[in-house]
Design a protein around this motif. Structure first.
Motif, PDB file in Angstrom:
ATOM      1  N   ARG A  26       0.825  -1.211   0.000  1.00  0.00           N
ATOM      2  CA  ARG A  26       0.000   0.000   0.000  1.00  0.00           C
ATOM      3  C   ARG A  26       0.858   1.259   0.000  1.00  0.00           C
ATOM      4  O   ARG A  26       0.552   2.242  -0.688  1.00  0.00           O
ATOM      5  CB  ARG A  26      -0.919  -0.012   1.217  1.00  0.00           C
ATOM      6  CG  ARG A  26      -1.958  -1.125   1.194  1.00  0.00           C
ATOM      7  CD  ARG A  26      -2.686  -1.217   2.505  1.00  0.00           C
ATOM      8  NE  ARG A  26      -1.781  -1.609   3.601  1.00  0.00           N
ATOM      9  CZ  ARG A  26      -2.167  -1.761   4.857  1.00  0.00           C
ATOM     10  NH1 ARG A  26      -3.442  -1.551   5.191  1.00  0.00           N
ATOM     11  NH2 ARG A  26      -1.303  -2.119   5.784  1.00  0.00           N
ATOM     12  N   VAL A  27       1.949   1.225   0.768  1.00  0.00           N
ATOM     13  CA  VAL A  27       2.859   2.373   0.793  1.00  0.00           C
ATOM     14  C   VAL A  27       3.518   2.555  -0.570  1.00  0.00           C
ATOM     15  O   VAL A  27       3.631   3.680  -1.079  1.00  0.00           O
ATOM     16  CB  VAL A  27       3.914   2.178   1.900  1.00  0.00           C
ATOM     17  CG1 VAL A  27       4.909   3.330   1.893  1.00  0.00           C
ATOM     18  CG2 VAL A  27       3.249   2.061   3.266  1.00  0.00           C
ATOM     19  N   VAL A  30       1.039   4.108  -2.989  1.00  0.00           N
ATOM     20  CA  VAL A  30       0.888   5.546  -2.793  1.00  0.00           C
ATOM     21  C   VAL A  30       2.095   6.293  -3.355  1.00  0.00           C
ATOM     22  O   VAL A  30       1.963   7.365  -3.961  1.00  0.00           O
ATOM     23  CB  VAL A  30       0.683   5.856  -1.298  1.00  0.00           C
ATOM     24  CG1 VAL A  30       0.637   7.363  -1.068  1.00  0.00           C
ATOM     25  CG2 VAL A  30      -0.603   5.229  -0.786  1.00  0.00           C
ATOM     26  N   TRP A  31       3.293   5.721  -3.176  1.00  0.00           N
ATOM     27  CA  TRP A  31       4.482   6.322  -3.766  1.00  0.00           C
ATOM     28  C   TRP A  31       4.387   6.344  -5.286  1.00  0.00           C
ATOM     29  O   TRP A  31       4.767   7.318  -5.937  1.00  0.00           O
ATOM     30  CB  TRP A  31       5.729   5.545  -3.335  1.00  0.00           C
ATOM     31  CG  TRP A  31       6.429   6.124  -2.153  1.00  0.00           C
ATOM     32  CD1 TRP A  31       6.375   5.694  -0.867  1.00  0.00           C
ATOM     33  CD2 TRP A  31       7.310   7.252  -2.153  1.00  0.00           C
ATOM     34  NE1 TRP A  31       7.170   6.475  -0.061  1.00  0.00           N
ATOM     35  CE2 TRP A  31       7.768   7.435  -0.825  1.00  0.00           C
ATOM     36  CE3 TRP A  31       7.788   8.106  -3.133  1.00  0.00           C
ATOM     37  CZ2 TRP A  31       8.644   8.456  -0.461  1.00  0.00           C
ATOM     38  CZ3 TRP A  31       8.662   9.125  -2.787  1.00  0.00           C
ATOM     39  CH2 TRP A  31       9.079   9.287  -1.473  1.00  0.00           C
ATOM     40  N   MET A  33       1.618   6.408  -7.110  1.00  0.00           N
ATOM     41  CA  MET A  33       0.654   7.430  -7.491  1.00  0.00           C
ATOM     42  C   MET A  33       1.239   8.831  -7.336  1.00  0.00           C
ATOM     43  O   MET A  33       0.905   9.743  -8.104  1.00  0.00           O
ATOM     44  CB  MET A  33      -0.611   7.285  -6.641  1.00  0.00           C
ATOM     45  CG  MET A  33      -1.414   6.020  -6.902  1.00  0.00           C
ATOM     46  SD  MET A  33      -2.072   5.939  -8.591  1.00  0.00           S
ATOM     47  CE  MET A  33      -0.954   4.735  -9.322  1.00  0.00           C
ATOM     48  N   SER A  34       2.123   8.997  -6.359  1.00  0.00           N
ATOM     49  CA  SER A  34       2.763  10.300  -6.176  1.00  0.00           C
ATOM     50  C   SER A  34       3.685  10.617  -7.346  1.00  0.00           C
ATOM     51  O   SER A  34       3.706  11.750  -7.854  1.00  0.00           O
ATOM     52  CB  SER A  34       3.550  10.320  -4.857  1.00  0.00           C
ATOM     53  OG  SER A  34       2.692  10.106  -3.757  1.00  0.00           O
ATOM     54  N   LEU A 182      -7.277  -0.672  -0.009  1.00  0.00           N
ATOM     55  CA  LEU A 182      -7.573   0.739  -0.222  1.00  0.00           C
ATOM     56  C   LEU A 182      -8.976   0.979  -0.770  1.00  0.00           C
ATOM     57  O   LEU A 182      -9.498   2.085  -0.660  1.00  0.00           O
ATOM     58  CB  LEU A 182      -6.535   1.336  -1.185  1.00  0.00           C
ATOM     59  CG  LEU A 182      -5.084   1.366  -0.680  1.00  0.00           C
ATOM     60  CD1 LEU A 182      -4.145   1.887  -1.759  1.00  0.00           C
ATOM     61  CD2 LEU A 182      -4.963   2.221   0.584  1.00  0.00           C
ATOM     62  N   ILE A 290       6.534   6.554   4.747  1.00  0.00           N
ATOM     63  CA  ILE A 290       5.424   7.508   4.782  1.00  0.00           C
ATOM     64  C   ILE A 290       5.926   8.896   5.153  1.00  0.00           C
ATOM     65  O   ILE A 290       5.510   9.915   4.572  1.00  0.00           O
ATOM     66  CB  ILE A 290       4.340   7.022   5.760  1.00  0.00           C
ATOM     67  CG1 ILE A 290       3.698   5.732   5.225  1.00  0.00           C
ATOM     68  CG2 ILE A 290       3.278   8.093   5.966  1.00  0.00           C
ATOM     69  CD1 ILE A 290       2.708   5.107   6.197  1.00  0.00           C
TER      70      ILE A 290
END
Length: 307
Positions: A26-27, A30-31, A33-34, A182, A290
């Protein structure tokens, strides 16, 4: 045809296990998507920094050179050609740049009494602005074309290689587990989250099989040493149609084998058969990632939008 195995699609590196492998999916999602969103409305400095960060992450993670050398080499070559082609292409502005001062500069010796004298600009403001950066023969590079070239080439590298790095260090089951975790709030809207994640898992498992079948069929044609000139256009099309038909048959056979494997394991439906993809737990390294992500967005907001 070994190049098909180096495409950044559906590849996962099982060994060795790097620190990127040990991060929570999940982390990492998110990275990812960033990286895929921060280049929007960003300046070229930030986009170049994204490329540098991806290369440094690959080197710091100590991913074997044999894994990323060919992928990164082909991708950097593609981005270099995109950079050169867009830089020398016309910028699309239908104007002819003219200098602000006339060609023959004449100094007025007599000043009009009614016109006040204009104060001289300070030395700091007298900057040498050049619209055309390079102009020799047919090659002409202007500022808008160079900015567009840097923007597009870095964008191509970021989009492809960030996805490649994520797939390289994350198993398909971990990806689907992260997406399902998510997407839990969407269950209240009666959206079939489990079915969506199951379809995604099967797709990620099926992509390498498709590449393998294509590679095997093309190798079988190459070993037969077919004389394409004697066949002509009609004969060549007929051969490739037979290859496409064989490819479709092999893919349908692989899909049937996958379905039989699921039935043997007792899978009936997502509602009756609980699918436990992966045990997701945030560890110390995940919390550090994070915190680094928060710093990453802070730097993006600080310097990423400056022109």
């Amino acid at each position: 045809m070994d190049l098909l195995r180096s495409l950044p699609i559906g590849l996962y590196l099982e060994q060795p296990q790097t620190w990127l492998h040990k991060l929570d999916p999940r982390v990492k999602l998110v990275w990812l998507m960033s990286f895929l969103t921060t280049y929007i409305f960003a300046n070229n400095l930030w986009r170049v920094l994204l490329v540098v960060l991806l290369i440094l992450a690959t080197l710091i993670a100590r991913i074997p050179r044999r894994v990323w050398r060919q992928q990164m080499g082909w991708l950097l070559t593609l981005c270099f050609f995109v950079l050169v082609l867009l830089a020398i292409s016309p910028d699309g502005l239908g104007i002819n740049y003219q200098p602000r001062l006339p060609t023959n500069q004449q100094v007025l010796t007599e000043k009009s009494a009614s016109t006040p004298s204009t104060p001289a600009l300070p030395a700091d403001n007298q900057k040498d602005y050049r619209y055309v950066l390079f102009d020799k023969g047919p090659v002409k590079v202007s500022r808008p074309s160079l900015d567009l070239a840097v923007s597009v080439s870095t964008m191509v590298f970021t989009l492809i290689y960030s996805t490649n790095l994520y797939l390289l260090t994350t198993a398909p089951e971990e990806i689907t587990a992260a997406i399902e975790s998510l997407m839990q709030p969407l269950r209240r809207l009666k959206i079939p989250v489990t079915e969506i994640t199951l379809t995604l898992t099967l797709s990620l498992r099926f992509i390498p099989l498709v590449l393998e079948e294509i590679q095997n069929l093309i190798r079988s044609i190459m070993t037969r040493a077919i004389n394409w000139k004697k066949l002509g256009l009609k004969g060549s099309v007929k051969v490739w149609m037979l290859v496409a038909e064989r490819l479709l048959e092999n893919l349908l056979l692989r899909a049937e084998q996958m379905a039989n494997a699921m039935m043997v394991r007792g899978f009936t439906s997502p509602h009756e058969h609980r699918v436990q993809w992966h045990d997701l737990r945030l560890k110390r390294g995940d919390w550090l990632a994070i915190a680094t992500l928060i710093l990453f967005w802070g730097v993006r907001l600080a310097i990423g939008t400056e022109v």
